[in-house]
Design a protein around this motif. Structure first.
Motif, PDB file in Angstrom:
ATOM      1  N   LEU A 164       0.588  -1.318  -0.092  1.00 58.44           N
ATOM      2  CA  LEU A 164      -0.125   0.045  -0.070  1.00 58.44           C
ATOM      3  C   LEU A 164       0.955   1.353  -0.067  1.00 58.44           C
ATOM      4  O   LEU A 164       0.590   2.158  -0.811  1.00 58.44           O
ATOM      5  N   ALA A 165       1.936   1.222   0.819  1.00 63.10           N
ATOM      6  CA  ALA A 165       2.911   2.465   0.959  1.00 63.10           C
ATOM      7  C   ALA A 165       3.460   2.581  -0.467  1.00 63.10           C
ATOM      8  O   ALA A 165       3.621   3.856  -1.153  1.00 63.10           O
ATOM      9  N   LEU A 166       3.927   1.600  -1.058  1.00 60.71           N
ATOM     10  CA  LEU A 166       4.388   1.560  -2.602  1.00 60.71           C
ATOM     11  C   LEU A 166       3.638   2.046  -3.441  1.00 60.71           C
ATOM     12  O   LEU A 166       3.866   2.875  -4.485  1.00 60.71           O
ATOM     13  N   THR A 167       2.219   1.680  -3.517  1.00 55.13           N
ATOM     14  CA  THR A 167       1.220   2.181  -4.227  1.00 55.13           C
ATOM     15  C   THR A 167       0.809   3.626  -4.061  1.00 55.13           C
ATOM     16  O   THR A 167       0.824   4.478  -5.050  1.00 55.13           O
ATOM     17  N   ILE A 168       0.830   4.144  -2.742  1.00 53.95           N
ATOM     18  CA  ILE A 168       0.567   5.452  -2.578  1.00 53.95           C
ATOM     19  C   ILE A 168       2.036   6.279  -3.203  1.00 53.95           C
ATOM     20  O   ILE A 168       1.629   7.507  -3.954  1.00 53.95           O
ATOM     21  N   ALA A 169       3.031   6.056  -2.921  1.00 58.94           N
ATOM     22  CA  ALA A 169       4.160   6.673  -3.568  1.00 58.94           C
ATOM     23  C   ALA A 169       4.169   6.782  -5.008  1.00 58.94           C
ATOM     24  O   ALA A 169       4.504   7.902  -5.497  1.00 58.94           O
ATOM     25  N   VAL A 201      -4.951  12.812  -2.040  1.00 62.52           N
ATOM     26  CA  VAL A 201      -5.183  11.755  -2.674  1.00 62.52           C
ATOM     27  C   VAL A 201      -4.537  10.501  -1.802  1.00 62.52           C
ATOM     28  O   VAL A 201      -5.147   9.311  -1.705  1.00 62.52           O
ATOM     29  N   ALA A 202      -3.308  10.621  -1.279  1.00 59.98           N
ATOM     30  CA  ALA A 202      -2.542   9.779  -0.558  1.00 59.98           C
ATOM     31  C   ALA A 202      -3.410   9.279   0.767  1.00 59.98           C
ATOM     32  O   ALA A 202      -3.624   8.084   1.197  1.00 59.98           O
ATOM     33  N   VAL A 203      -3.943  10.275   1.553  1.00 60.95           N
ATOM     34  CA  VAL A 203      -4.659  10.082   2.538  1.00 60.95           C
ATOM     35  C   VAL A 203      -5.911   9.402   2.214  1.00 60.95           C
ATOM     36  O   VAL A 203      -6.593   8.316   3.058  1.00 60.95           O
ATOM     37  N   ASP A 206      -4.876   5.482   1.478  1.00 64.24           N
ATOM     38  CA  ASP A 206      -4.811   5.039   2.858  1.00 64.24           C
ATOM     39  C   ASP A 206      -6.150   4.728   3.399  1.00 64.24           C
ATOM     40  O   ASP A 206      -6.187   3.514   4.234  1.00 64.24           O
ATOM     41  N   ARG A 207      -7.067   5.348   3.638  1.00 61.62           N
ATOM     42  CA  ARG A 207      -8.166   5.260   4.519  1.00 61.62           C
ATOM     43  C   ARG A 207      -9.352   4.602   3.510  1.00 61.62           C
ATOM     44  O   ARG A 207      -9.993   3.859   4.334  1.00 61.62           O
ATOM     45  N   LEU A 208      -9.298   4.495   2.475  1.00 59.21           N
ATOM     46  CA  LEU A 208     -10.364   3.884   1.515  1.00 59.21           C
ATOM     47  C   LEU A 208      -9.946   2.649   1.212  1.00 59.21           C
ATOM     48  O   LEU A 208     -10.930   1.743   0.554  1.00 59.21           O
TER      49      LEU A 208
END
Length: 533
Positions: A164-169, A201-203, A206-208
């Protein structure tokens, strides 16, 4: 004409540029302030306090429109050693004294030292900082927690990393790159700062993001402000946590040694950053270096008094300001105000931000500092530009900022000395007429070349030694030339001196020697060993 010159620096007229730029710098500054404090072994709050002082105080005193000040990674080693030997309260007192010294430096007009650093070295420093940013942030982009002892190429990366972190990045990077396209810049969306869009968008991701698709992020993957842990969440509690320097340390000689070290290194880093920012300023403004030293001094005095780390002008935040479109000092002020609000009032909101998104913002900033085109540009300008550039990059990455810059400066000095050595002396000869010309100042480095030229002058030559273009001729070389001129007539050599150390004279060859030279059976000696008497 005057109106067009005033307009770019008018704060209110440029607020539409400075406000989003200030938000961008704030987003960049939050992880840097916290990270530098933790890397220094200092309380996390001290890094944020230094950022606030840099944004609100130094900005108002400084004459730079785009420079941003705060805690600097280049001082981490000094701060660690100071805390170990003096304690944190001793470091604060050393910071206050260092600030006083910087103010004195400013009044002594010592700010011009930054102008003596070659541009290739400054660009190398920028590129190295960009590469360090990229390398340091890649683990966070991969989802490795800040406190995890796992390298980017460690086999445990796949176990401790977060999809998930890599996706957000990656999504954050895509947004940052997309916002640079002309079609987006000219649209309504283009008015929103790209880092702010990336954070929102990152938040949301992360939340959804459903837990069934990807494992959710833990607290170690988000910003961790020290507010809650310290037990305060309001302005009054915030003020109660401010730490003061230890006044009894004024009698400790070691405090003054640390203060002098901090003052010298922080001043040099600030001046180098100032030079670098002026070079990337789209409006090509020049920032007053002496005033900058005074501003940094005021900032360090205040930062030390309230419990903050030492501050300098920092190129990462300054370049982020430029890249985000900042126009005036208002952008840095906005960043300082947001830091203050975040520490005192908005901690819960900031703690929603994924570190992977902020890492992507820093990687994007680092890439802009270290674009491959920069190396190509230095290569095209010649060997004497690309070598100091590369040496600075390697030196900064292998050692630290100041040592790397020093390596680059030494490389630049080598090429400068080499160039002056090659062009200082020229020698031409046609038949029995020769000209030895000094085209620039002559130092001891040129002595062997001058002696060699003189020893090879053949008998029967009329030699002119012209030093009119040299403001200075080394005394030893001047003595060699005068000795040669006195002994040359006996060898059948005529010498005309033109302003050699203030001496202009002619030493004609001995007529008897010249007649002997014309006689094939002559045994007149023309040994070069007699050239200098």
């Amino acid at each position: 004409m005057s109106d067009t010159q005033v307009l770019p620096d008018h704060p209110l007229r440029n607020l539409k540029y400075d406000l989003p730029a200030g938000i961008v710098v704030f987003l960049v500054a939050i992880p840097l302030c916290l990270g530098i404090a933790m890397a220094s072994g200092a309380p996390p709050l001290s890094g944020l306090l230094a950022g606030i002082v840099g944004g609100l105080v130094v900005t108002l005193v400084s004459g730079s429109a785009l420079s941003v000040s705060g805690p600097a990674a280049g001082l981490v080693v000094i701060v660690i050693a100071a805390i170990e030997s003096l304690g944190f309260d001793g470091l604060l007192m050393a910071t206050v004294i260092a600030g006083v010294l910087q103010i004195v430096f400013g009044y002594l007009r010592l700010g011009r030292i930054g102008a003596f650093v070659p541009s290739s070295v400054i660009k190398g420093m920028l590129a190295a900082i960009g590469l360090i940013l990229i390398v340091n942030q890649l683990p966070l982009m991969a989802g490795i927690a800040q406190d995890a002892e796992v390298g980017l190429f460690d086999t445990a990366l796949f176990e401790q990393g977060s999809g998930l972190a890599l996706t957000i990045a990656l999504v954050s990077l895509a947004i940052l790159l997309l916002w640079e396209r002309p079609s987006i810049k000219g649209s309504v969306l283009g008015r929103l700062p790209a880092p702010l869009v990336a954070v929102v968008v990152a938040v949301l991701i992360d939340r959804l993001m459903p837990a069934s698709l990807m494992a959710p992020l833990g607290d170690a993957h988000r910003i961790g402000l020290p507010i809650d842990a310290m037990g305060f969440a309001g302005a009054s509690e915030f003020l109660g946590q401010l730490q003061m320097p230890a006044l009894d340390r004024l009698l400790d000689p070691e405090v003054y040694m640390v203060a002098v070290t901090l003052a010298l290194i922080a001043s040099l880093e600030s001046l180098l950053s100032l030079e670098a920012v002026d070079k990337i300023d789209p409006q090509r403004r020049h920032s007053p270096p002496h005033r900058e030293l005074k501003a940094q001094g005021v900032g360090n005095v205040l930062s030390g008094l309230i419990g903050g780390l030492p501050v300098t002008a920092v190129i990462v935040r300054s370049s982020a300001n430029v890249q985000a479109g900042g126009r005036t000092r208002m952008a840095s002020l906005v960043h300082g105000l947001l830091l203050l609000a975040s520490v005192a009032l908005l901690a819960p909101m900031l703690e929603l931000m994924p570190l992977a998104c902020l890492a992507a913002i820093l990687v994007h900033t680092g890439y802009k500092l270290a674009k491959p085109e920069m190396l190509v540009e230095q290569y095209r300008k010649g060997f004497n530009r690309v070598v100091p550039f590369v040496a600075t990059v390697v030196g900064v990455m292998a050692m630290d900022l100041l040592k790397g810059v020093l390596v680059g400066i030494l490389c630049g000095l080598f090429f400068m000395i080499r160039a002056n050595y090659r062009r200082a002396v020229s020698f031409t000869q046609e038949g029995h007429h020769a000209l030895l010309r000094f085209r620039t100042d002559i130092s001891f480095l040129n002595r062997e070349e001058v002696r060699s030229r003189l020893e090879r002058v053949a008998a029967g030559t009329y030699l002119i030694i012209d030093a009119r273009q040299a403001n200075h001729v080394d005394p030893d070389i001047r003595e060699d030339i005068e000795a040669f001129a006195r002994n040359a007539p006996a060898r059948g050599i005529s010498v005309e001196l033109r302003d050699v150390g203030g001496l202009s004279a002619t030493f004609p060859a001995d007529p008897d020697v010249l007649r002997e030279l014309e006689d094939p059976s002559s045994t007149a000696s023309t040994s070069p060993q007699r050239a200098f008497g």
